[in-house]
Structure formats: C-alpha cells, structure tokens
Design an enzyme around this catalytic site. Structure first.
Site, PDB file in Angstrom:
ATOM      1  N   GLY A  81     -13.478  -1.777  -7.330  1.00 53.81           N
ATOM      2  CA  GLY A  81     -12.120  -2.227  -7.055  1.00 53.81           C
ATOM      3  C   GLY A  81     -12.057  -2.809  -5.657  1.00 53.81           C
ATOM      4  O   GLY A  81     -12.971  -2.594  -4.846  1.00 53.81           O
ATOM      5  N   GLN A  88      -7.894  -5.035   2.188  1.00 50.00           N
ATOM      6  CA  GLN A  88      -9.308  -4.828   2.537  1.00 50.00           C
ATOM      7  C   GLN A  88     -10.004  -6.149   2.899  1.00 50.00           C
ATOM      8  O   GLN A  88     -11.065  -6.137   3.490  1.00 50.00           O
ATOM      9  CB  GLN A  88     -10.058  -4.164   1.375  1.00 50.00           C
ATOM     10  CG  GLN A  88      -9.586  -2.735   1.107  1.00 50.00           C
ATOM     11  CD  GLN A  88     -10.362  -2.095  -0.005  1.00 50.00           C
ATOM     12  OE1 GLN A  88     -10.059  -2.309  -1.178  1.00 50.00           O
ATOM     13  NE2 GLN A  88     -11.374  -1.316   0.337  1.00 50.00           N
ATOM     14  N   CYS A  93     -15.053   4.408  -0.306  1.00 51.68           N
ATOM     15  CA  CYS A  93     -14.159   3.265  -0.056  1.00 51.68           C
ATOM     16  C   CYS A  93     -14.983   2.181   0.620  1.00 51.68           C
ATOM     17  O   CYS A  93     -15.723   2.460   1.572  1.00 51.68           O
ATOM     18  CB  CYS A  93     -13.004   3.708   0.841  1.00 51.68           C
ATOM     19  SG  CYS A  93     -11.842   2.379   1.205  1.00 51.68           S
ATOM     20  N   LEU A  94     -14.834   0.947   0.142  1.00 57.81           N
ATOM     21  CA  LEU A  94     -15.596  -0.157   0.738  1.00 57.81           C
ATOM     22  C   LEU A  94     -15.176  -0.392   2.193  1.00 57.81           C
ATOM     23  O   LEU A  94     -15.912  -1.010   2.945  1.00 57.81           O
ATOM     24  CB  LEU A  94     -15.407  -1.432  -0.093  1.00 57.81           C
ATOM     25  CG  LEU A  94     -15.904  -1.350  -1.543  1.00 57.81           C
ATOM     26  CD1 LEU A  94     -15.624  -2.649  -2.276  1.00 57.81           C
ATOM     27  CD2 LEU A  94     -17.390  -0.997  -1.611  1.00 57.81           C
ATOM     28  N   HIS A 127      -6.561   4.533  -6.509  1.00 61.91           N
ATOM     29  CA  HIS A 127      -7.145   4.257  -5.188  1.00 61.91           C
ATOM     30  C   HIS A 127      -6.688   2.871  -4.698  1.00 61.91           C
ATOM     31  O   HIS A 127      -6.314   2.712  -3.530  1.00 61.91           O
ATOM     32  CB  HIS A 127      -8.675   4.333  -5.324  1.00 61.91           C
ATOM     33  CG  HIS A 127      -9.455   4.079  -4.072  1.00 61.91           C
ATOM     34  ND1 HIS A 127     -10.211   5.052  -3.449  1.00 61.91           N
ATOM     35  CD2 HIS A 127      -9.641   2.952  -3.341  1.00 61.91           C
ATOM     36  CE1 HIS A 127     -10.815   4.531  -2.391  1.00 61.91           C
ATOM     37  NE2 HIS A 127     -10.478   3.246  -2.309  1.00 61.91           N
ATOM     38  N   GLU A 128      -6.702   1.872  -5.598  1.00 62.08           N
ATOM     39  CA  GLU A 128      -6.325   0.503  -5.188  1.00 62.08           C
ATOM     40  C   GLU A 128      -4.825   0.411  -4.905  1.00 62.08           C
ATOM     41  O   GLU A 128      -4.410  -0.255  -3.955  1.00 62.08           O
ATOM     42  CB  GLU A 128      -6.731  -0.517  -6.254  1.00 62.08           C
ATOM     43  CG  GLU A 128      -8.223  -0.572  -6.557  1.00 62.08           C
ATOM     44  CD  GLU A 128      -9.109  -0.608  -5.325  1.00 62.08           C
ATOM     45  OE1 GLU A 128      -8.717  -1.192  -4.295  1.00 62.08           O
ATOM     46  OE2 GLU A 128     -10.203  -0.013  -5.376  1.00 62.08           O
ATOM     47  N   HIS A 147      -4.113   1.636  -1.559  1.00 62.75           N
ATOM     48  CA  HIS A 147      -4.415   0.649  -0.508  1.00 62.75           C
ATOM     49  C   HIS A 147      -3.223  -0.285  -0.285  1.00 62.75           C
ATOM     50  O   HIS A 147      -2.965  -0.709   0.842  1.00 62.75           O
ATOM     51  CB  HIS A 147      -5.605  -0.229  -0.933  1.00 62.75           C
ATOM     52  CG  HIS A 147      -6.942   0.303  -0.521  1.00 62.75           C
ATOM     53  ND1 HIS A 147      -7.289   0.544   0.786  1.00 62.75           N
ATOM     54  CD2 HIS A 147      -8.057   0.592  -1.256  1.00 62.75           C
ATOM     55  CE1 HIS A 147      -8.550   0.978   0.848  1.00 62.75           C
ATOM     56  NE2 HIS A 147      -9.045   1.028  -0.381  1.00 62.75           N
TER      57      HIS A 147
END
Ligand code: K1U
Ligand code: ZN
Length: 185
Positions: free
Chosen positions: A46, A51, A88-89, A130-131, A134
């Site tokens: 994702g 991000q 997390c990226l 999670h997305e 964000h």
C-alpha cells in the site's frame, strides 16, 4: 511513469490531514500510476499520498488479486479485533504489533469517480486501515504501548540518518530497470 521519493518519519507532511479530492483529473490518474509503481519498487502492499509528499486524500493498495485506488475513503464499520505485525514504507526497518478491527467496511471513490464499497479482513483489511490512517496523519507507531513505541523510535533513531531531508530515494534493481525505462540509474 515515475518512481517517487518516499517521505520518512520526521517529515511534517506525514502528520497532516489530507484534503478531500473534489475532481478526478488526469494529474490524479498519473499520481495513482506513479504511486503503484513506487509501491512495487519499495516492495509494499500500500502507499498513501502523503508518503510521496502529496496532500490529496488518496491511497493505493495491492494485496493478492485486489488492486485498489481509494479516493476519499471512509471506514463505515468495523468489527472484531486482530493483532499483527506492521511495517511502514515511511519508517523503514521498524516493525510493531498493532491491534485493529479484524474486519472493516470501507467506502471510497475510484478513478472513474464512482463510489464503491469493500468489506475486507486479513492483510487487505489491515492494509486499508493502515493507508486510511496515513490520510489522517496517523502512523502505526501511534498504536504501540509506551515501551514498544520507545523501542521502535530508538531503532528509528539509528536508521533516520540514512534519509537526509526525510527523503527515501528508492533504488531500482538494475536487473529490472527495463520495467522502469524513464528512470535514470
Ligand atoms: O503504507 C505503507 O507504509 C505501506 C505498508 C502497508 C502495510 C504493511 C503491513 C501491514 C499493513 C500495511 C507496507 O506495505 S510495508 C511492507 C510490508 O510490511 C509488507 C509487505 C508485504 C506483505 C506484508 C507486509
Ligand atoms: Zn505506512
């Protein structure tokens, strides 16, 4: 298509509320394509607009056969509880167990401007949550206990200097460079 830089923990944009999307433009479609490509290179499932330094309320998700662009998403219902490890990226190499609703019902708009709904559990349900977090400036570390959060931030303290200006530049594997012809190696 372009591979975008990823913003990492410390960049204020990751803590900001996003802006609702009011029109689906060609620029937004290009952003979604670039986000998928960036997510693939980063080996994620994702990626949310903040991000990659953008404030549109949009994210992309790809889990198994589910490939979704979620614009202005809302969690309309959740049920149960489930705990699993997340990464997390934007906080590379830091992981933690997060408890979330086990199943969620999400309503969103797609790139054709159509409203759709998805009910998801397992990794897809977790990734959607999670997305969507964000898009509201929330990160998985916010769910950790004080001790676990302290430990996660300690780990991040040792990692963060790898990302000057809070920017993570992705490296394209030379063996797969033909998949990204626009990229300079
Ligand atoms: O938003 C992001 O930072 C992407 C993130 C999403 C995510 C990971 C784990 C649980 C929920 C949501 C990632 O893709 S990190 C990569 C990763 O942890 C992962 C990759 C493949 C399968 C499972 C996890
Ligand atoms: Zn993340």
């Amino acid at each position: 298509m372009s591979i975008l830089d990823i913003r990492v923990l410390g960049d204020p944009i990751l803590r900001e509320e996003t802006k609702p999307v009011d029109a689906i433009t060609e620029e937004l479609r290009t952003l979604a394509r670039d986000m998928f490509e960036t997510m693939h290179v980063a080996k994620g499932i994702g990626l949310a607009a903040p991000q990659v330094g953008r404030s549109e309320r949009m994210a992309v998700v790809e889990v198994d056969e589910h490939r979704l662009v979620i614009i202005n998403p809302e969690i309309v219902a959740g049920e149960g509880k489930d705990k699993a490890e997340e990464g997390c990226l934007s906080i590379p190499d830091v992981y933690g167990d997060v408890e979330r609703p086990a199943k969620v019902h999400v309503r969103a708009t797609d790139l054709d401007g159509k409203t759709f709904e998805v009910e998801a559990e397992g990794l897809l349900g977790r990734c959607l949550q999670h997305e969507i977090d964000h898009l509201h400036g929330k990160l998985f570390i916010d769910y950790l206990s004080v001790l676990k959060r302290r430990s996660a931030l300690g780990k991040w303290g040792k990692e963060k200097d790898k990302y000057p200006g809070f920017i993570r530049k992705l490296e394209v594997d030379p063996a797969r460079a033909h998949e990204h012809p626009d990229e300079e190696l």
